[in-house]
Design a protein around this motif. Structure first.
Motif, PDB file in Angstrom:
ATOM      1  N   SER A  33       0.834  -1.198   0.000  1.00 46.97           N
ATOM      2  CA  SER A  33       0.000   0.000   0.000  1.00 46.97           C
ATOM      3  C   SER A  33       0.867   1.245   0.000  1.00 46.97           C
ATOM      4  O   SER A  33       2.028   1.219   0.418  1.00 46.97           O
ATOM      5  CB  SER A  33      -0.921   0.023   1.224  1.00 46.97           C
ATOM      6  OG  SER A  33      -0.195   0.406   2.363  1.00 46.97           O
ATOM      7  N   ILE A  34       0.273   2.332  -0.478  1.00 47.03           N
ATOM      8  CA  ILE A  34       0.990   3.605  -0.544  1.00 47.03           C
ATOM      9  C   ILE A  34       1.308   4.101   0.866  1.00 47.03           C
ATOM     10  O   ILE A  34       2.427   4.560   1.133  1.00 47.03           O
ATOM     11  CB  ILE A  34       0.137   4.642  -1.311  1.00 47.03           C
ATOM     12  CG1 ILE A  34      -0.116   4.167  -2.758  1.00 47.03           C
ATOM     13  CG2 ILE A  34       0.806   6.017  -1.285  1.00 47.03           C
ATOM     14  CD1 ILE A  34       1.117   3.965  -3.605  1.00 47.03           C
ATOM     15  N   ARG A  64       2.959   9.007  -8.307  1.00 48.05           N
ATOM     16  CA  ARG A  64       2.599  10.342  -7.809  1.00 48.05           C
ATOM     17  C   ARG A  64       2.998  10.585  -6.367  1.00 48.05           C
ATOM     18  O   ARG A  64       3.308  11.699  -5.983  1.00 48.05           O
ATOM     19  CB  ARG A  64       1.072  10.497  -7.857  1.00 48.05           C
ATOM     20  CG  ARG A  64       0.540  10.569  -9.235  1.00 48.05           C
ATOM     21  CD  ARG A  64      -0.827  11.173  -9.143  1.00 48.05           C
ATOM     22  NE  ARG A  64      -1.515  11.044 -10.399  1.00 48.05           N
ATOM     23  CZ  ARG A  64      -2.691  11.593 -10.636  1.00 48.05           C
ATOM     24  NH1 ARG A  64      -3.300  12.283  -9.674  1.00 48.05           N
ATOM     25  NH2 ARG A  64      -3.268  11.446 -11.782  1.00 48.05           N
ATOM     26  N   LYS A  65       2.932   9.543  -5.540  1.00 50.68           N
ATOM     27  CA  LYS A  65       2.980   9.747  -4.088  1.00 50.68           C
ATOM     28  C   LYS A  65       4.343   9.458  -3.456  1.00 50.68           C
ATOM     29  O   LYS A  65       4.564   9.821  -2.302  1.00 50.68           O
ATOM     30  CB  LYS A  65       1.940   8.854  -3.399  1.00 50.68           C
ATOM     31  CG  LYS A  65       0.535   8.908  -4.008  1.00 50.68           C
ATOM     32  CD  LYS A  65      -0.342   9.918  -3.332  1.00 50.68           C
ATOM     33  CE  LYS A  65      -1.751   9.870  -3.898  1.00 50.68           C
ATOM     34  NZ  LYS A  65      -2.608  10.936  -3.411  1.00 50.68           N
ATOM     35  N   LEU A  66       5.205   8.720  -4.171  1.00 44.30           N
ATOM     36  CA  LEU A  66       6.462   8.310  -3.535  1.00 44.30           C
ATOM     37  C   LEU A  66       7.647   9.110  -4.059  1.00 44.30           C
ATOM     38  O   LEU A  66       7.682   9.476  -5.224  1.00 44.30           O
ATOM     39  CB  LEU A  66       6.697   6.807  -3.770  1.00 44.30           C
ATOM     40  CG  LEU A  66       5.565   5.885  -3.302  1.00 44.30           C
ATOM     41  CD1 LEU A  66       5.926   4.427  -3.585  1.00 44.30           C
ATOM     42  CD2 LEU A  66       5.246   6.084  -1.821  1.00 44.30           C
ATOM     43  N   LYS A  67       8.607   9.336  -3.176  1.00 45.32           N
ATOM     44  CA  LYS A  67       9.832  10.037  -3.572  1.00 45.32           C
ATOM     45  C   LYS A  67      10.964   9.031  -3.818  1.00 45.32           C
ATOM     46  O   LYS A  67      11.925   9.322  -4.519  1.00 45.32           O
ATOM     47  CB  LYS A  67      10.258  11.018  -2.473  1.00 45.32           C
ATOM     48  CG  LYS A  67       9.251  12.134  -2.214  1.00 45.32           C
ATOM     49  CD  LYS A  67       9.704  13.027  -1.051  1.00 45.32           C
ATOM     50  CE  LYS A  67       8.550  13.814  -0.475  1.00 45.32           C
ATOM     51  NZ  LYS A  67       7.800  13.042   0.573  1.00 45.32           N
ATOM     52  N   THR A  68      10.845   7.860  -3.185  1.00 45.31           N
ATOM     53  CA  THR A  68      11.883   6.840  -3.253  1.00 45.31           C
ATOM     54  C   THR A  68      11.712   6.009  -4.529  1.00 45.31           C
ATOM     55  O   THR A  68      10.579   5.731  -4.911  1.00 45.31           O
ATOM     56  CB  THR A  68      11.722   5.917  -2.016  1.00 45.31           C
ATOM     57  OG1 THR A  68      11.616   6.753  -0.855  1.00 45.31           O
ATOM     58  CG2 THR A  68      12.866   4.946  -1.866  1.00 45.31           C
ATOM     59  N   PRO A  69      12.809   5.602  -5.173  1.00 43.41           N
ATOM     60  CA  PRO A  69      12.659   4.723  -6.345  1.00 43.41           C
ATOM     61  C   PRO A  69      11.943   3.421  -5.958  1.00 43.41           C
ATOM     62  O   PRO A  69      12.102   2.941  -4.830  1.00 43.41           O
ATOM     63  CB  PRO A  69      14.108   4.415  -6.745  1.00 43.41           C
ATOM     64  CG  PRO A  69      14.961   5.380  -6.029  1.00 43.41           C
ATOM     65  CD  PRO A  69      14.203   5.873  -4.838  1.00 43.41           C
ATOM     66  N   TYR A  70      11.150   2.895  -6.888  1.00 43.92           N
ATOM     67  CA  TYR A  70      10.415   1.654  -6.566  1.00 43.92           C
ATOM     68  C   TYR A  70      10.472   0.681  -7.732  1.00 43.92           C
ATOM     69  O   TYR A  70      10.617   1.063  -8.890  1.00 43.92           O
ATOM     70  CB  TYR A  70       8.959   1.940  -6.195  1.00 43.92           C
ATOM     71  CG  TYR A  70       8.173   2.703  -7.230  1.00 43.92           C
ATOM     72  CD1 TYR A  70       8.229   4.100  -7.279  1.00 43.92           C
ATOM     73  CD2 TYR A  70       7.389   2.032  -8.170  1.00 43.92           C
ATOM     74  CE1 TYR A  70       7.524   4.801  -8.243  1.00 43.92           C
ATOM     75  CE2 TYR A  70       6.675   2.730  -9.132  1.00 43.92           C
ATOM     76  CZ  TYR A  70       6.752   4.118  -9.166  1.00 43.92           C
ATOM     77  OH  TYR A  70       6.060   4.817 -10.120  1.00 43.92           O
ATOM     78  N   GLY A 115       6.311   3.996 -13.966  1.00 43.48           N
ATOM     79  CA  GLY A 115       7.304   4.687 -13.156  1.00 43.48           C
ATOM     80  C   GLY A 115       8.238   3.799 -12.359  1.00 43.48           C
ATOM     81  O   GLY A 115       9.076   4.290 -11.605  1.00 43.48           O
ATOM     82  N   ALA A 116       8.110   2.477 -12.517  1.00 38.08           N
ATOM     83  CA  ALA A 116       8.971   1.575 -11.753  1.00 38.08           C
ATOM     84  C   ALA A 116      10.368   1.537 -12.348  1.00 38.08           C
ATOM     85  O   ALA A 116      10.551   1.695 -13.561  1.00 38.08           O
ATOM     86  CB  ALA A 116       8.380   0.167 -11.730  1.00 38.08           C
ATOM     87  N   ALA A 117      11.359   1.316 -11.468  1.00 36.75           N
ATOM     88  CA  ALA A 117      12.748   1.202 -11.921  1.00 36.75           C
ATOM     89  C   ALA A 117      13.048  -0.210 -12.403  1.00 36.75           C
ATOM     90  O   ALA A 117      14.083  -0.466 -13.013  1.00 36.75           O
ATOM     91  CB  ALA A 117      13.691   1.582 -10.786  1.00 36.75           C
ATOM     92  N   GLY A 118      12.133  -1.132 -12.114  1.00 39.87           N
ATOM     93  CA  GLY A 118      12.336  -2.528 -12.495  1.00 39.87           C
ATOM     94  C   GLY A 118      11.216  -3.367 -11.935  1.00 39.87           C
ATOM     95  O   GLY A 118      10.219  -2.816 -11.437  1.00 39.87           O
ATOM     96  N   ALA A 177       7.599   3.654   5.365  1.00 45.58           N
ATOM     97  CA  ALA A 177       8.954   3.103   5.202  1.00 45.58           C
ATOM     98  C   ALA A 177       9.910   4.181   4.674  1.00 45.58           C
ATOM     99  O   ALA A 177      11.091   4.195   5.040  1.00 45.58           O
ATOM    100  CB  ALA A 177       8.924   1.907   4.253  1.00 45.58           C
ATOM    101  N   GLU A 178       9.389   5.080   3.832  1.00 47.85           N
ATOM    102  CA  GLU A 178      10.218   6.194   3.340  1.00 47.85           C
ATOM    103  C   GLU A 178      10.745   7.023   4.507  1.00 47.85           C
ATOM    104  O   GLU A 178      11.893   7.454   4.514  1.00 47.85           O
ATOM    105  CB  GLU A 178       9.382   7.119   2.434  1.00 47.85           C
ATOM    106  CG  GLU A 178       9.340   6.696   0.978  1.00 47.85           C
ATOM    107  CD  GLU A 178       8.668   7.728   0.079  1.00 47.85           C
ATOM    108  OE1 GLU A 178       7.735   8.419   0.544  1.00 47.85           O
ATOM    109  OE2 GLU A 178       9.082   7.830  -1.080  1.00 47.85           O
ATOM    110  N   LYS A 179       9.881   7.225   5.498  1.00 49.11           N
ATOM    111  CA  LYS A 179      10.264   8.058   6.659  1.00 49.11           C
ATOM    112  C   LYS A 179      11.406   7.439   7.445  1.00 49.11           C
ATOM    113  O   LYS A 179      12.170   8.142   8.103  1.00 49.11           O
ATOM    114  CB  LYS A 179       9.053   8.273   7.575  1.00 49.11           C
ATOM    115  CG  LYS A 179       8.118   9.346   7.032  1.00 49.11           C
ATOM    116  CD  LYS A 179       6.988   9.644   8.009  1.00 49.11           C
ATOM    117  CE  LYS A 179       5.901  10.442   7.308  1.00 49.11           C
ATOM    118  NZ  LYS A 179       4.569  10.203   7.884  1.00 49.11           N
ATOM    119  N   VAL A 180      11.504   6.105   7.428  1.00 47.00           N
ATOM    120  CA  VAL A 180      12.574   5.424   8.154  1.00 47.00           C
ATOM    121  C   VAL A 180      13.850   5.377   7.315  1.00 47.00           C
ATOM    122  O   VAL A 180      14.891   4.949   7.792  1.00 47.00           O
ATOM    123  CB  VAL A 180      12.131   3.999   8.553  1.00 47.00           C
ATOM    124  CG1 VAL A 180      13.034   3.427   9.636  1.00 47.00           C
ATOM    125  CG2 VAL A 180      10.691   3.966   9.012  1.00 47.00           C
TER     126      VAL A 180
END
Lengths: 264, 264
Positions: free
Chosen positions: B60-61, B102-108, B127-130, B67-70
């Motif tokens: 989920s977003i 739209r919502k994440l800053k971290t690569p996914y 938008g996925a890196a892989g 997890a981004e915050k950690v």
């Protein structure tokens, strides 16, 4: 161009489908969408005999293949994410469309879960000739639904839907409100529920009040998790231009990531 | 490079996660995957302090944002289509990945429902890196699972999975066999089921027998509807080359459909 949709699904007051189809043919409609179970087949045949271009919407590969045999001109492949009736197979669009690309001979458009340029670009990559969007158009300036409902959609997110009629094998994805939650609670009760008991909750007349009066809790109403992608209420022109521009950008940028090895 | 995955989910015999993590750090592992609920957070912190590159898998977003915050380095966004644990939100990959963009800053990277080049191309467009694939690798020459199971996967289709543990809010997508259907039947019984009653059916020891002895009905085993895309048992090299080649072709062909209007 005017196109007409007839969907064949269980209904509190089933319309006289064949008579509707005759009027559609007599009025000279050139494009018709069909959806639903085997009841669609005789109507598809009527349309085809009248020279109408038929787009059949379905939620599974095997139903799409059955419609291909009857000679539909185009398929609309509706993944699990869709608003309204996703069927009972629960295959998400990302997988269902990859399967469609392999298994279908007829051109297809992608339905369900698509609300922006990235979704459109992904659908093209998955072999679709285009996309079929519902939820995003409900939150446009031209949409007839009450502004309160458009704002409720802006506020909602991808988790704001639920499935009713799951236990009746006539699953529908609707906005998660008090009425929908009451239906689901009755369905989950030990022993389940018979349709007549929930019929008053889910009547179309109540659903219409949602759109007319702007009370999101007046009845059940269709919407998909695409609400999570709705941040404003644009005109249809703005929405389509934005989707097209973003999809083009995404497709060009994605292709630029392909590094061909030297052929020297 | 060796990478290690630790998943934090309800388990019949929970492993000593913190001790496992300490060993991973002491052994000098450079990349670690985490997955599961809030129990992952302290382990992610341990890994980050040790300089490990952390990929956190979530469904989920809002969990991805937590997890981004950690400070995770990469996210693996797992849609409803996935084998194993899809969470309880049921958002298909086509929509979930558009939201991630739209919502994440971290690569996914994209997980769930991806088994061929079209899926990979769509994930890139989203938008996925892989991509992160599980099911397709089970049906490769190098996979340790019994050949009977690989052949069962070739025979299976996109409808050959089911969700167990749904009523226990620990949903898992598994191959739809007799054992899984027995679990689901008990869960749907009026009053539902408590875990201890189904524990003997779903034990990991029984699941291991499936892979070792080749009896697809020996226990419950993870697989996704991606089985519908599996037609043969290639080597990993063949599988990856095919996916890469097909994805490149799809991305280039899709971009070629973009008709830029004249700027004259």
């Amino acid at each position: 161009m005017i196109a007409v949709n007839l969907t064949f699904l269980p209904s509190i007051s089933p319309p006289p489908y064949e008579q509707y189809a005759k009027v559609i043919i007599e009025e000279g409609i050139k494009v018709a969408e069909t959806a639903g179970g085997p009841a669609a087949i005789p109507i598809i045949k009527m349309y085809k005999e009248a020279g109408i271009f038929v787009i059949h919407k379905c939620t599974s590969i095997r139903h799409a293949q059955a419609a291909e045999k009857v000679g539909v001109d185009m398929l609309s492949i509706d993944g699990f994410e869709c608003a309204g009736h996703p069927g009972e197979d629960d295959v998400g669009g990302l997988l269902l469309l990859a399967l469609a690309a392999r298994k279908l001979k007829t051109p297809y458009i992608a339905s369900g879960g698509i609300g922006d340029g990235r979704g459109l670009a992904a659908a093209i990559a998955l072999g679709a000739a285009g996309v079929n969007c519902g939820t995003v158009f409900m939150a446009t300036k031209e949409s007839y639904v009450h502004d309160n409902i458009k704002q409720a959609m802006v506020q909602a997110d991808e988790r704001s839907t639920t499935h009713i009629f799951r236990t009746l094998r006539n699953t529908a994805r609707v906005f998660k409100n008090k009425v929908a939650e009451e239906v689901v609670a009755k369905e989950r009760r030990p022993g389940g529920v018979e349709f007549p008991e929930i019929a008053p909750l889910v009547s179309g007349a109540r659903g219409k009040k949602v759109y007319d009066n702007g009370d999101p809790d007046a009845g059940v109403w269709s919407a998909s998790g695409v609400m999570g992608l709705i941040d404003d209420v644009p005109s249809c022109e703005e929405l389509l231009k934005r989707m097209e521009r973003d999809a083009e950008k995404v497709l060009l940028e994605s292709a630029a990531k392909v590094k061909r090895e030297s052929k020297l």
